[in-house]
Design a protein around this motif. Sequence first.
Motif, PDB file in Angstrom:
ATOM      1  N   LEU A 280       0.825  -1.213   0.000  1.00  0.00           N
ATOM      2  CA  LEU A 280       0.000   0.000   0.000  1.00  0.00           C
ATOM      3  C   LEU A 280       0.857   1.260   0.000  1.00  0.00           C
ATOM      4  CD1 LEU A 280      -2.779  -1.030   2.507  1.00  0.00           C
ATOM      5  CD2 LEU A 280      -3.163  -0.289   0.155  1.00  0.00           C
ATOM      6  N   LEU A 281       1.903   1.273   0.807  1.00  0.00           N
ATOM      7  CA  LEU A 281       2.780   2.447   0.867  1.00  0.00           C
ATOM      8  C   LEU A 281       3.389   2.716  -0.504  1.00  0.00           C
ATOM      9  CD1 LEU A 281       4.144   4.692   2.460  1.00  0.00           C
ATOM     10  CD2 LEU A 281       5.935   3.048   3.069  1.00  0.00           C
ATOM     11  N   GLU A 282       3.855   1.685  -1.158  1.00  0.00           N
ATOM     12  CA  GLU A 282       4.435   1.850  -2.494  1.00  0.00           C
ATOM     13  C   GLU A 282       3.389   2.354  -3.491  1.00  0.00           C
ATOM     14  OE1 GLU A 282       6.416  -0.930  -5.960  1.00  0.00           O
ATOM     15  OE2 GLU A 282       6.607  -1.576  -3.869  1.00  0.00           O
ATOM     16  N   GLU A 283       2.226   1.725  -3.472  1.00  0.00           N
ATOM     17  CA  GLU A 283       1.146   2.095  -4.388  1.00  0.00           C
ATOM     18  C   GLU A 283       0.690   3.533  -4.170  1.00  0.00           C
ATOM     19  OE1 GLU A 283      -1.677   1.340  -7.393  1.00  0.00           O
ATOM     20  OE2 GLU A 283      -0.154  -0.048  -6.666  1.00  0.00           O
ATOM     21  N   TYR A 284       0.381   3.875  -2.924  1.00  0.00           N
ATOM     22  CA  TYR A 284      -0.088   5.225  -2.617  1.00  0.00           C
ATOM     23  C   TYR A 284       0.983   6.269  -2.917  1.00  0.00           C
ATOM     24  CZ  TYR A 284      -4.121   3.240  -0.064  1.00  0.00           C
ATOM     25  OH  TYR A 284      -5.263   2.579   0.302  1.00  0.00           O
ATOM     26  N   SER A 285       2.243   5.950  -2.675  1.00  0.00           N
ATOM     27  CA  SER A 285       3.328   6.888  -2.964  1.00  0.00           C
ATOM     28  C   SER A 285       3.397   7.189  -4.453  1.00  0.00           C
ATOM     29  CB  SER A 285       4.671   6.337  -2.475  1.00  0.00           C
ATOM     30  OG  SER A 285       4.691   6.255  -1.077  1.00  0.00           O
ATOM     31  N   GLU A 286       3.229   6.166  -5.281  1.00  0.00           N
ATOM     32  CA  GLU A 286       3.241   6.365  -6.737  1.00  0.00           C
ATOM     33  C   GLU A 286       2.066   7.206  -7.200  1.00  0.00           C
ATOM     34  OE1 GLU A 286       3.390   2.589  -8.743  1.00  0.00           O
ATOM     35  OE2 GLU A 286       5.274   2.029  -7.735  1.00  0.00           O
TER      36      GLU A 286
ATOM     37  N   GLU B  70       3.860  12.219   0.728  1.00  0.00           N
ATOM     38  CA  GLU B  70       3.074  12.903   1.758  1.00  0.00           C
ATOM     39  C   GLU B  70       1.634  12.394   1.778  1.00  0.00           C
ATOM     40  OE1 GLU B  70       1.599  17.389   2.368  1.00  0.00           O
ATOM     41  OE2 GLU B  70       3.788  17.172   2.274  1.00  0.00           O
ATOM     42  N   GLY B  71       1.035  12.216   0.615  1.00  0.00           N
ATOM     43  CA  GLY B  71      -0.326  11.694   0.530  1.00  0.00           C
ATOM     44  C   GLY B  71      -0.418  10.268   1.051  1.00  0.00           C
ATOM     45  N   ALA B  72       0.592   9.450   0.726  1.00  0.00           N
ATOM     46  CA  ALA B  72       0.616   8.063   1.201  1.00  0.00           C
ATOM     47  C   ALA B  72       0.706   8.024   2.724  1.00  0.00           C
ATOM     48  CB  ALA B  72       1.790   7.311   0.575  1.00  0.00           C
ATOM     49  N   ALA B  73       1.591   8.825   3.283  1.00  0.00           N
ATOM     50  CA  ALA B  73       1.761   8.848   4.740  1.00  0.00           C
ATOM     51  C   ALA B  73       0.479   9.331   5.425  1.00  0.00           C
ATOM     52  CB  ALA B  73       2.942   9.740   5.115  1.00  0.00           C
ATOM     53  N   ALA B  74      -0.170  10.327   4.834  1.00  0.00           N
ATOM     54  CA  ALA B  74      -1.408  10.849   5.415  1.00  0.00           C
ATOM     55  C   ALA B  74      -2.499   9.777   5.420  1.00  0.00           C
ATOM     56  CB  ALA B  74      -1.879  12.078   4.645  1.00  0.00           C
ATOM     57  N   GLU B  75      -2.645   9.063   4.311  1.00  0.00           N
ATOM     58  CA  GLU B  75      -3.694   8.036   4.231  1.00  0.00           C
ATOM     59  C   GLU B  75      -3.415   6.889   5.182  1.00  0.00           C
ATOM     60  OE1 GLU B  75      -6.961   5.658   3.302  1.00  0.00           O
ATOM     61  OE2 GLU B  75      -6.641   7.804   3.145  1.00  0.00           O
ATOM     62  N   LEU B  76      -2.206   6.386   5.200  1.00  0.00           N
ATOM     63  CA  LEU B  76      -1.895   5.262   6.084  1.00  0.00           C
ATOM     64  C   LEU B  76      -1.943   5.678   7.554  1.00  0.00           C
ATOM     65  CD1 LEU B  76       0.859   3.477   3.986  1.00  0.00           C
ATOM     66  CD2 LEU B  76      -1.492   2.720   4.401  1.00  0.00           C
TER      67      LEU B  76
ATOM     68  N   PRO C 164      -9.486   9.489  -6.503  1.00  0.00           N
ATOM     69  CA  PRO C 164      -9.629   9.830  -7.920  1.00  0.00           C
ATOM     70  C   PRO C 164      -8.494   9.283  -8.798  1.00  0.00           C
ATOM     71  CG  PRO C 164      -8.938  11.743  -6.658  1.00  0.00           C
ATOM     72  CD  PRO C 164      -9.244  10.662  -5.666  1.00  0.00           C
ATOM     73  N   SER C 165      -7.396   8.891  -8.209  1.00  0.00           N
ATOM     74  CA  SER C 165      -6.278   8.341  -8.990  1.00  0.00           C
ATOM     75  C   SER C 165      -6.305   6.818  -9.036  1.00  0.00           C
ATOM     76  CB  SER C 165      -4.945   8.821  -8.405  1.00  0.00           C
ATOM     77  OG  SER C 165      -4.820  10.214  -8.550  1.00  0.00           O
ATOM     78  N   GLN C 166      -7.465   6.236  -8.770  1.00  0.00           N
ATOM     79  CA  GLN C 166      -7.583   4.779  -8.768  1.00  0.00           C
ATOM     80  C   GLN C 166      -8.756   4.338  -9.655  1.00  0.00           C
ATOM     81  OE1 GLN C 166      -7.114   5.165  -4.276  1.00  0.00           O
ATOM     82  NE2 GLN C 166      -6.557   3.034  -4.646  1.00  0.00           N
ATOM     83  N   PRO C 167      -8.685   4.629 -10.950  1.00  0.00           N
ATOM     84  CA  PRO C 167      -9.811   4.291 -11.831  1.00  0.00           C
ATOM     85  C   PRO C 167     -10.070   2.793 -11.933  1.00  0.00           C
ATOM     86  CG  PRO C 167      -7.910   4.981 -13.121  1.00  0.00           C
ATOM     87  CD  PRO C 167      -7.589   5.274 -11.679  1.00  0.00           C
ATOM     88  N   GLU C 168      -9.034   1.964 -11.776  1.00  0.00           N
ATOM     89  CA  GLU C 168      -9.262   0.521 -11.843  1.00  0.00           C
ATOM     90  C   GLU C 168     -10.047   0.033 -10.631  1.00  0.00           C
ATOM     91  OE1 GLU C 168      -6.371   2.254 -10.637  1.00  0.00           O
ATOM     92  OE2 GLU C 168      -5.071   1.231 -12.046  1.00  0.00           O
ATOM     93  N   ALA C 169      -9.879   0.687  -9.492  1.00  0.00           N
ATOM     94  CA  ALA C 169     -10.678   0.342  -8.309  1.00  0.00           C
ATOM     95  C   ALA C 169     -12.141   0.702  -8.551  1.00  0.00           C
ATOM     96  CB  ALA C 169     -10.142   1.047  -7.069  1.00  0.00           C
TER      97      ALA C 169
END
Length: 178
Positions: A36-42, A47-53, A139-144
């Motif tokens: 998840l950290l890798e995915e969200y970071s990409e 900063e967004g990944a750290a905030a979400e996790l 919004p950056s997860q259209p496949e989801a």
Amino acid sequence: MTGAVRSDGPGTDAETARILRVEHDDPRVQGLLDGLLEEYSERYGAEGAAAELGRYPITEFAAPHGRLVLAELDGEIVAGGALRPYPGATEDGPRTVEFKRIWTSARHRRRGLGRLIMSALEETARDLGYEAVVLFTGPSQPEAVALYERIGYRWVDPTTIEDLPYPKAIPFAYDLRA
């Protein structure tokens, strides 16, 4: 605890993956968190990944009302998801669960694992007595978004949600009794 695996066709990862229902402190959960950290970071930056996790620490998914579901393939965690009681649910309304941390390794996408994880989360939620699901994606997860729509989740107008977890969240709902 391991669960049965449903086949999505010959040669798919979903056919050979082992589904694990685990507690929040199981060491295998780290594979999900790292992915998840890798995915969200990409997708959203460090900063967004750290905030979400950080917004939903792993203890949010603790038993007896929460759980994590992992897909293991050849000893590696390749997909997963978590569930927790939805804070907006009321005692007199349907028991509502929120699905979070839904992820599939980029190396294993389009092989039935996302659908397999969603089925395992739904089964786990029913086993825990939940009747309805809410989930939010970005919004950056259209496949989801495509997966949730494909398996029958209903888009919810975000203006009807009192406390969106983050700006531009895309909410979905599903009735587990259907």
